[in-house]
Design an enzyme around this catalytic site. Structure first.
Site, short mmCIF file in Angstrom:
data_model
loop_
_atom_site.label_atom_id
_atom_site.label_comp_id
_atom_site.label_asym_id
_atom_site.label_seq_id
_atom_site.Cartn_x
_atom_site.Cartn_y
_atom_site.Cartn_z
N ASP A 113 0.80 -1.07 -0.17
CA ASP A 113 0.12 0.09 0.00
C ASP A 113 0.90 1.22 0.05
OD1 ASP A 113 -2.49 -1.41 0.12
OD2 ASP A 113 -2.57 -1.44 2.36
N ASP A 128 -6.81 -1.31 -4.65
CA ASP A 128 -7.85 -1.02 -4.04
C ASP A 128 -9.03 0.13 -4.43
OD1 ASP A 128 -6.64 -2.66 -1.97
OD2 ASP A 128 -5.58 -0.95 -0.88
#
Length: 158
Positions: A113, A128
């Site tokens: 991330d 995402d």
């Protein structure tokens, strides 16, 4: 059209993996890079859980769920008879994002991330974003472009 939809999903997954490679190369060594001062930064993070790092360490369970959901949406790409923009886009985005994060879980045992917004508590990634926008498009399709009570009639195998 279903083949094009699947190819677009694979292109999104490849884009996700390319972005993660760039982040690993350029952001991981320094930790974070400010993009918009006080609002947006790239911040390297390894997420072994689900959204918001919940249920950390569930690699194989998350991978299994992702594979099942991607298989369902790939099936829908080919067999759903009432596609329009929102349903096709939902399939592309959800499958592309799912494959991108599944590759991370399979190869690294975590998801990379890197997008950090000051007013949002979680760090997330391109995959995402694809999944969330795809889910929104799916909701729009289900709420506004399907007839209530006819859901059992719209999916047929060819």
């Amino acid at each position: 059209m279903a083949v094009i939809t699947l190819l677009l999903a694979l292109l999104l997954a490849a884009t996700d993996q390319l972005l993660k490679m760039i982040v690993i190369r350029d952001v991981k060594p320094v930790g974070s890079i400010d993009i918009v001062n006080g609002l947006l930064k790239l911040e390297y993070s390894e997420n072994t859980g689900a959204a918001f790092s919940m249920m950390e360490g569930g690699r194989w369970g998350f991978l299994a769920i992702t594979v099942v959901l991607c298989a369902f949406f790939i099936f829908a790409m080919f067999c759903y008879n009432n596609h329009e923009f929102f349903s096709r886009a939902a399939c592309v985005l959800i499958v592309g994002g799912g494959i991108g994060n599944a590759i991370d879980r399979l190869v690294n045992s975590y998801v990379v991330d890197y997008i950090s917004i000051s007013f949002f508590p979680a760090i997330f990634n391109f995959a995402d974003c694809c999944i969330v926008v795809g889910a929104i498009f799916l909701a729009i399709h289900l709420l506004f472009f399907t007839e209530h009570g006819k859901a059992e009639k719209v999916i047929r195998t060819k």
